[in-house]
Enzyme design. Structure first.
Site, short mmCIF file in Angstrom:
data_model
loop_
_atom_site.label_atom_id
_atom_site.label_comp_id
_atom_site.label_asym_id
_atom_site.label_seq_id
_atom_site.Cartn_x
_atom_site.Cartn_y
_atom_site.Cartn_z
N GLU A 62 35.68 39.20 38.67
CA GLU A 62 35.94 40.65 38.58
C GLU A 62 35.58 41.32 39.90
OE1 GLU A 62 37.74 41.83 36.24
OE2 GLU A 62 37.65 39.93 35.19
N TRP B 227 38.49 40.90 41.92
CA TRP B 227 39.57 41.87 41.73
C TRP B 227 39.34 43.12 42.57
CZ3 TRP B 227 44.35 41.83 39.81
CH2 TRP B 227 44.73 40.77 38.98
N TRP C 202 61.29 58.48 34.66
CA TRP C 202 60.06 59.06 34.09
C TRP C 202 60.38 60.36 33.38
CZ3 TRP C 202 56.59 55.48 34.19
CH2 TRP C 202 56.44 54.63 35.29
N ASN D 114 37.03 48.85 30.58
CA ASN D 114 38.24 48.32 31.23
C ASN D 114 39.38 48.03 30.26
OD1 ASN D 114 39.74 47.12 33.52
ND2 ASN D 114 39.51 45.26 32.31
N TRP E 273 53.08 56.93 36.25
CA TRP E 273 51.71 56.42 36.40
C TRP E 273 50.89 57.29 37.35
CZ3 TRP E 273 50.03 55.06 41.28
CH2 TRP E 273 50.99 54.71 42.24
N TRP F 160 46.41 51.11 38.19
CA TRP F 160 47.52 51.86 37.56
C TRP F 160 48.85 51.19 37.83
CZ3 TRP F 160 48.04 55.56 33.91
CH2 TRP F 160 46.87 56.18 33.49
P1 FAD Z 1 32.24 44.84 35.23
O1 FAD Z 1 33.09 44.14 34.24
O2 FAD Z 1 30.78 44.72 35.10
O3 FAD Z 1 32.73 44.31 36.67
C1 FAD Z 1 31.90 44.35 37.84
C2 FAD Z 1 32.63 45.06 38.95
O4 FAD Z 1 33.82 44.38 39.30
C3 FAD Z 1 33.06 46.47 38.60
O5 FAD Z 1 32.01 47.38 38.76
C4 FAD Z 1 34.21 46.70 39.56
O6 FAD Z 1 33.77 47.08 40.84
C5 FAD Z 1 34.84 45.33 39.65
N1 FAD Z 1 35.94 45.23 38.68
C6 FAD Z 1 35.88 44.89 37.38
N2 FAD Z 1 37.11 44.87 36.82
C7 FAD Z 1 37.96 45.22 37.81
C8 FAD Z 1 39.39 45.39 37.90
N3 FAD Z 1 40.19 45.19 36.83
N4 FAD Z 1 39.94 45.77 39.08
C9 FAD Z 1 39.16 45.96 40.17
N5 FAD Z 1 37.81 45.81 40.16
C10 FAD Z 1 37.23 45.46 39.00
N6 FAD Z 1 37.63 50.41 38.70
C11 FAD Z 1 36.97 51.19 39.58
O7 FAD Z 1 35.93 50.77 40.11
N7 FAD Z 1 37.43 52.43 39.90
C12 FAD Z 1 38.57 52.94 39.36
O8 FAD Z 1 38.97 54.05 39.70
C13 FAD Z 1 39.26 52.15 38.41
N8 FAD Z 1 40.38 52.63 37.79
C14 FAD Z 1 41.03 51.83 36.88
C15 FAD Z 1 42.20 52.32 36.27
C16 FAD Z 1 42.88 51.54 35.34
C17 FAD Z 1 44.15 52.06 34.72
C18 FAD Z 1 42.39 50.27 35.00
C19 FAD Z 1 43.12 49.41 34.01
C20 FAD Z 1 41.25 49.77 35.60
C21 FAD Z 1 40.55 50.53 36.54
N9 FAD Z 1 39.39 50.07 37.18
C22 FAD Z 1 38.74 50.85 38.10
C23 FAD Z 1 38.93 48.68 36.98
C24 FAD Z 1 37.89 48.47 35.87
O9 FAD Z 1 38.31 49.11 34.70
C25 FAD Z 1 36.50 48.98 36.25
O10 FAD Z 1 36.12 48.49 37.51
C26 FAD Z 1 35.46 48.50 35.22
O11 FAD Z 1 35.79 48.97 33.94
C27 FAD Z 1 34.09 49.00 35.62
O12 FAD Z 1 33.13 48.68 34.66
P2 FAD Z 1 31.94 47.71 35.01
O13 FAD Z 1 31.29 48.15 36.29
O14 FAD Z 1 31.06 47.65 33.82
O15 FAD Z 1 32.71 46.36 35.27
#
Ligand code: FAD
Length: 489
Positions: free
Chosen positions: A287, A290, A318, A353, A371, A394
């Site tokens: 993650e 990502w 759209w 997420n 989007w 997005w």
């Molecule tokens: P954890 O699961 O603990 O993951 C650890 C770290 O990994 C996160 O803090 C984050 O930095 C990174 N990470 C995790 N999942 C993703 C992912 N799918 N893509 C990229 N990095 C990821 N994340 C943001 O940080 N900022 C946003 O503005 C953002 N907008 C999003 C919009 C949409 C539509 C979607 C589907 C996802 C988005 N995410 C965003 C990705 C993800 O949802 C969040 O990073 C995650 O929910 C953060 O929770 P956590 O810190 O507990 O994640």
């Protein structure tokens, strides 16, 4: 040139790296034993970085206050200025009588353009300007495919990133053994004038209850994650009722903790504790991968914030529908998982997420709203609103992105709820009017028998809305619309 008795100060320009730990720019400055001035510039000029949304401004206010307190303990004043960075930074250097400036790099196009311009003009004027990597596990120009091009798909990207070897080790902050020579006193803005906290109305109560912005808050979140959540991360990270993720995203967004620190802390804890398997660690690190991938995409394809990565989506039909968009933002769609997510977002500035994917899919596919409108709403309301992660995610959901979900994969908001929150814990938390519904129907109150609704105190169309669109019909409409662009290049 400065004499040894009156050494000239070094300016550390803070941006999205609001921490002392593992901060290469700060470490370089403090290591010189000269006076250090910390600078933060709120650049809201038209050529500046994207203007922050409301929730991010709230976060930044508190994060800067925490940083100012931490810097004060080592004798470094934090000076806050407002204005175009290309003008403000040289002005501060000259007021401070400084010969050097350091900063950690950023990867958004306006940020890069400003930093490049400043670096070359300052160097021409005889200043020493140096930049470092404080934000990423690997620099975007270091992870390229065999043809020297950026990866467009996550898995090969992450494999290639790992094949380069382990990320650099995080560096502990070493406080200077002697108090630093006194820095010149410069005028600056007050934090509360620069970034006023909401007062009329004060909408930030839920944010305050949920978060502690700043480096100490980030460390606490990391420890809590390692203590209790990492051991079940892979199995439960998709389940919004389980509280199994790290909640580190806003801290990472503002650089209150480095990804290197998190990467290695998770590795060390896994090695030390039998009940944490490598599977958990690998999933968690992927993650973080990502996040890297999104930043690398933003660097190599700077338009992904506003333009479809796949140009055929430019012709997607759209719908403009302000009323339906508003219903979505308010969490009144009649689909409990969507409504729970949108209300969690409004209350806490965060959304799980799995639920982000479902609400985004609902807006884009069930409502066929662009989007970019959803991305902008997230940008304004998320505390972790991130220039790379938000836009890349997005576009991923829309199907228009680099490594994207295929457009025809349309999340069913009812079955997603039943699968990932089978007891309805998450919905009960955020949609209290459904709290008494049995798990069998909490995700489909519109299909529940009358007696069940009565017993749970639910009156459809009154205490809780009926579905604003019918899933099967909306799905078909989206698929038909996709056919119109499917074969375009
Ligand atoms: P954890 O699961 O603990 O993951 C650890 C770290 O990994 C996160 O803090 C984050 O930095 C990174 N990470 C995790 N999942 C993703 C992912 N799918 N893509 C990229 N990095 C990821 N994340 C943001 O940080 N900022 C946003 O503005 C953002 N907008 C999003 C919009 C949409 C539509 C979607 C589907 C996802 C988005 N995410 C965003 C990705 C993800 O949802 C969040 O990073 C995650 O929910 C953060 O929770 P956590 O810190 O507990 O994640």
């Amino acid at each position: 040139m400065p004499s040894k008795d009156s050494p000239s100060p070094i300016v550390v320009w803070f941006r999205d790296d609001l921490r002392l730990d593992d901060n290469p720019a700060l470490a370089a400055a403090v290591g010189e034993g000269r006076p250090v001035v910390a600078l933060y510039v709120l650049d809201e000029s038209k050529d500046g970085p994207r203007a922050l949304g409301g929730a991010s401004r709230w976060w930044l206010n508190l994060s800067l206050k925490a940083l100012a307190r931490d810097l004060d303990k080592i004798g470094v004043p934090l000076v806050l200025r407002k204005g175009p960075a290309v003008k403000t930074v040289p002005a501060v250097l000259s007021e401070a009588g400084a010969g050097n400036i350091v900063w950690n790099r950023r990867y958004d196009a306006p940020g890069i353009a400003i930093d490049k311009e400043l670096k070359s003009s300052l160097r021409e004027d005889g200043f020493v300007a140096e930049s470092f990597n404080g934000a990423l596990l690997a620099e975007p120009w270091d992870v390229l495919n065999g043809e020297g091009l950026p990866y467009r798909v996550f898995s090969p990207f992450f494999r290639a990133m790992n094949a380069r070897g382990a990320p650099a080790q995080p560096q502990d902050f070493k406080a200077p053994s002697e108090r630093l020579p006194e820095a010149p006193s410069l005028e600056g803005e007050e934090i509360d004038d620069l970034l006023p906290l909401p007062s009329r109305p004060d909408w930030a109560g839920g944010l305050r209850d949920t978060w502690t912005p700043g480096e100490a808050g980030a460390r606490k979140r990391l420890e809590a994650f390692l203590d209790d959540r990492l051991c079940r991360y892979a199995a439960q990270r998709d389940m919004p009722g389980e509280d199994a993720t790290s909640l580190l995203s806003p801290h990472l967004r503002f650089g209150e903790i480095s990804p290197r620190r998190i990467w290695y802390a998770a590795g060390d804890r896994t090695a030390a504790q039998d009940e944490i398997s490598d599977k958990q660690l690998d999933k968690f690190r992927s993650e973080l991968g990502w996040r890297e991938f999104s930043y690398h995409l933003l660097f190599h394809f700077p338009d992904i914030g506003h333009a479809n990565f796949q140009p055929r989506f430019d012709d997607f039909p759209w719908r403009k529908d302000k009323k339906q968009f508003r219903i979505w933002t308010k969490g009144q769609t009649g689909y409990p998982l969507v409504d729970a997510g949108m209300r969690e977002l409004w209350h806490t500035g965060y959304m799980h997420n799995r639920v982000r994917m479902v609400v985004a899919s609902f807006l884009i596919k069930h409502l066929m709203i662009d989007w970019r409108e959803g991305e902008a709403w997230f940008w304004d309301t998320l505390v972790d609103a991130d220039p790379a992660n938000n836009t890349a995610s997005w576009q991923w959901v829309a199907g228009s992105g680099a490594d994207a979900a295929p457009y025809f994969r349309i999340f069913n908001p009812t079955s997603q709820g039943e699968k990932f929150d089978p007891d309805g814990t998450y919905v009960r938390r955020w949609v209290p009017e459904l709290a008494e519904m049995p798990a069998s129907h909490i995700y489909k109150p519109h299909e529940a028998p009358r007696e069940m609704l009565e017993k749970a105190g639910v009156r459809l169309g009154d205490t809780y809305p009926r579905p604003m669109v019918e899933h099967a019909k909306a799905r078909q409409r989206a698929l038909d619309a996709f056919q119109t662009i499917k074969n375009a290049s």
